[in-house]
Design a protein around this motif. Structure first.
Motif, PDB file in Angstrom:
ATOM      1  N   TRP A 109       9.768   2.312   0.383  1.00 29.64           N
ATOM      2  CA  TRP A 109       9.827   0.851   0.294  1.00 29.64           C
ATOM      3  C   TRP A 109       8.568   0.321  -0.375  1.00 29.64           C
ATOM      4  O   TRP A 109       7.509   0.951  -0.324  1.00 29.64           O
ATOM      5  N   PRO A 110       8.630  -0.858  -0.999  1.00 33.84           N
ATOM      6  CA  PRO A 110       7.396  -1.506  -1.451  1.00 33.84           C
ATOM      7  C   PRO A 110       6.468  -1.722  -0.265  1.00 33.84           C
ATOM      8  O   PRO A 110       6.928  -2.050   0.840  1.00 33.84           O
ATOM      9  N   THR A 111       5.203  -1.511  -0.475  1.00 38.08           N
ATOM     10  CA  THR A 111       4.255  -1.538   0.642  1.00 38.08           C
ATOM     11  C   THR A 111       3.321  -2.741   0.622  1.00 38.08           C
ATOM     12  O   THR A 111       2.590  -2.955   1.582  1.00 38.08           O
ATOM     13  N   GLY A 112       3.327  -3.517  -0.470  1.00 42.39           N
ATOM     14  CA  GLY A 112       2.249  -4.470  -0.633  1.00 42.39           C
ATOM     15  C   GLY A 112       1.003  -3.747  -1.125  1.00 42.39           C
ATOM     16  O   GLY A 112       0.999  -2.520  -1.330  1.00 42.39           O
ATOM     17  N   ASP A 113      -0.056  -4.466  -1.317  1.00 36.69           N
ATOM     18  CA  ASP A 113      -1.291  -3.911  -1.862  1.00 36.69           C
ATOM     19  C   ASP A 113      -2.078  -3.197  -0.768  1.00 36.69           C
ATOM     20  O   ASP A 113      -2.530  -3.817   0.196  1.00 36.69           O
ATOM     21  N   LEU A 114      -2.245  -1.885  -0.912  1.00 33.83           N
ATOM     22  CA  LEU A 114      -2.994  -1.106   0.071  1.00 33.83           C
ATOM     23  C   LEU A 114      -4.417  -0.815  -0.379  1.00 33.83           C
ATOM     24  O   LEU A 114      -5.144  -0.077   0.297  1.00 33.83           O
ATOM     25  N   GLN A 115      -4.845  -1.376  -1.502  1.00 37.43           N
ATOM     26  CA  GLN A 115      -6.215  -1.139  -1.967  1.00 37.43           C
ATOM     27  C   GLN A 115      -7.264  -1.581  -0.958  1.00 37.43           C
ATOM     28  O   GLN A 115      -8.274  -0.881  -0.794  1.00 37.43           O
ATOM     29  N   PRO A 116      -7.074  -2.703  -0.262  1.00 35.16           N
ATOM     30  CA  PRO A 116      -8.080  -3.074   0.755  1.00 35.16           C
ATOM     31  C   PRO A 116      -8.210  -2.040   1.874  1.00 35.16           C
ATOM     32  O   PRO A 116      -9.218  -2.039   2.587  1.00 35.16           O
ATOM     33  N   HIS A 117      -7.213  -1.184   2.016  1.00 38.13           N
ATOM     34  CA  HIS A 117      -7.267  -0.130   3.027  1.00 38.13           C
ATOM     35  C   HIS A 117      -7.792   1.184   2.455  1.00 38.13           C
ATOM     36  O   HIS A 117      -7.728   2.222   3.130  1.00 38.13           O
ATOM     37  N   GLY A 118      -8.262   1.163   1.213  1.00 43.11           N
ATOM     38  CA  GLY A 118      -8.857   2.349   0.612  1.00 43.11           C
ATOM     39  C   GLY A 118      -7.926   3.211  -0.211  1.00 43.11           C
ATOM     40  O   GLY A 118      -8.318   4.289  -0.656  1.00 43.11           O
ATOM     41  N   TRP A 119      -6.684   2.733  -0.464  1.00 42.45           N
ATOM     42  CA  TRP A 119      -5.724   3.518  -1.210  1.00 42.45           C
ATOM     43  C   TRP A 119      -5.701   3.108  -2.677  1.00 42.45           C
ATOM     44  O   TRP A 119      -5.959   1.960  -3.007  1.00 42.45           O
ATOM     45  N   SER A 120      -5.354   4.050  -3.544  1.00 44.51           N
ATOM     46  CA  SER A 120      -5.148   3.783  -4.965  1.00 44.51           C
ATOM     47  C   SER A 120      -3.693   4.078  -5.303  1.00 44.51           C
ATOM     48  O   SER A 120      -3.124   5.068  -4.821  1.00 44.51           O
ATOM     49  N   LEU A 121      -3.091   3.232  -6.127  1.00 45.91           N
ATOM     50  CA  LEU A 121      -1.678   3.393  -6.458  1.00 45.91           C
ATOM     51  C   LEU A 121      -1.482   4.562  -7.409  1.00 45.91           C
ATOM     52  O   LEU A 121      -2.073   4.607  -8.483  1.00 45.91           O
ATOM     53  N   MET A 122      -0.623   5.499  -7.027  1.00 46.87           N
ATOM     54  CA  MET A 122      -0.276   6.626  -7.897  1.00 46.87           C
ATOM     55  C   MET A 122       0.881   6.254  -8.816  1.00 46.87           C
ATOM     56  O   MET A 122       0.886   6.631  -9.984  1.00 46.87           O
ATOM     57  N   GLY A 123       1.872   5.526  -8.283  1.00 41.93           N
ATOM     58  CA  GLY A 123       2.986   5.121  -9.118  1.00 41.93           C
ATOM     59  C   GLY A 123       4.252   4.900  -8.316  1.00 41.93           C
ATOM     60  O   GLY A 123       4.256   4.913  -7.080  1.00 41.93           O
ATOM     61  N   HIS A 124       5.332   4.706  -9.067  1.00 45.62           N
ATOM     62  CA  HIS A 124       6.638   4.432  -8.465  1.00 45.62           C
ATOM     63  C   HIS A 124       7.679   5.387  -9.061  1.00 45.62           C
ATOM     64  O   HIS A 124       8.560   4.975  -9.824  1.00 45.62           O
ATOM     65  N   PRO A 125       7.613   6.671  -8.734  1.00 44.83           N
ATOM     66  CA  PRO A 125       8.548   7.634  -9.322  1.00 44.83           C
ATOM     67  C   PRO A 125       9.953   7.452  -8.767  1.00 44.83           C
ATOM     68  O   PRO A 125      10.139   7.123  -7.591  1.00 44.83           O
ATOM     69  N   PRO A 126      10.967   7.666  -9.594  1.00 46.69           N
ATOM     70  CA  PRO A 126      12.341   7.576  -9.105  1.00 46.69           C
ATOM     71  C   PRO A 126      12.757   8.831  -8.348  1.00 46.69           C
ATOM     72  O   PRO A 126      12.344   9.941  -8.687  1.00 46.69           O
TER      73      PRO A 126
END
Length: 274
Positions: A107-124
């Protein structure tokens, strides 16, 4: 007036009581989490199954073996609690635990960068129904199932160079997969050889009514020869009675769709250091 009898919650597909076989997406998530847990246990790592997330930490480089698999969406009510549980699990003090950490969400998670995560992508994520006819492998390719620690090391090196998995290209044996996995009936891996040289590799995990095809890799200089597709066919048929599923990159997607894989939806993947 007495309070009315509370009605049971409507089925969402993601309740703790929902059968794993409710949807193919749910099967895929539990299959993925099982594979991560088996890898962690093979390395004497750590596993924790929560109500909203299943956690596995092999403590090795390569974030695919250090994974938080969400089995419920991050809701406003419990999202912060789930993220805190993930952070605490991977922050456990053990100098032997290395490598980045992956978070897998359907599911879409919202922005997790404030929690220390970096977005890898949205693979199908894709589904291949049973019974789709496989195309023949290229005549120059010989495919061998991994059945020994020595061949497992060849598989590791081929995946690390072909995927690629940075930092593991010249790693010693057992850096990516433990020989203990070879005794697990759910697991299988293959190496493709051309002129007796390893040129491609793949693996798969069969559980919960689906075969999950993973780590399909072809050496850069050997691409566009049909080797990766041939390894994918073999992995997809680990159990021919079951449909196969996989996550793909956008670059690899046309190959899988040509094979008959059906795109279901896009996932959300995040990564972070420890």
């Amino acid at each position: 007036m007495s309070d009315p009898i509370a009605s049971p919650p409507l089925e969402t597909g993601w309740l703790p009581t929902t059968p794993v076989g409710d949807t193919y997406l749910r099967r895929f998530l539990w299959n993925w989490a099982d594979a991560c847990a088996a890898t962690a246990r093979a390395f004497n790592g750590y596993v924790l199954d929560g109500e909203a997330v299943r956690l596995a930490d092999a403590g090795r480089p390569g974030s695919f073996s250090n994974c938080a698999t969400l089995v419920q969406p991050l809701t406003a009510e419990r999202g912060a609690e789930t993220l805190a549980q993930i952070t605490a699990f991977f922050a456990f003090e053990d100098p032997a635990r290395t490598g980045e950490v992956l978070l897998v969400s359907a599911w879409p998670t919202g922005d997790l960068q404030p929690h220390g995560w970096s977005l890898m992508g949205h693979p199908p994520v894709h589904l291949l129904p049973q019974g789709v006819a496989a195309r023949p492998a290229p005549p120059a390719l010989r495919i061998e199932r991994v059945n020994s620690p020595a061949l497992l090391q060849v598989w590791e090196q081929t995946v690390s160079r072909g995927y690629p998995l940075e930092g593991l290209e010249d790693a010693p044996a057992g850096a990516l997969a433990s020989p203990a996995l070879l005794a697990d009936p759910h697991y299988a891996a293959w190496v493709g050889f051309a002129d007796e040289r390893p040129v491609a590799a793949a693996s798969a995990w069969s559980a919960h009514g689906v075969v999950n095809v993973t780590l399909v890799a072809t050496l850069p200089e050997e691409r566009r020869k049909g080797y990766g597709e041939a390894l994918t066919w073999v992995a997809s048929r680990l159990d021919p009675a079951l449909p196969a599923m996989l996550l793909s990159s956008d670059d690899g997607r046309p190959v899988y769709e040509r094979m008959g894989y059906l795109p279901l939806q896009r996932m959300t993947l995040w990564y972070r250091g420890r």
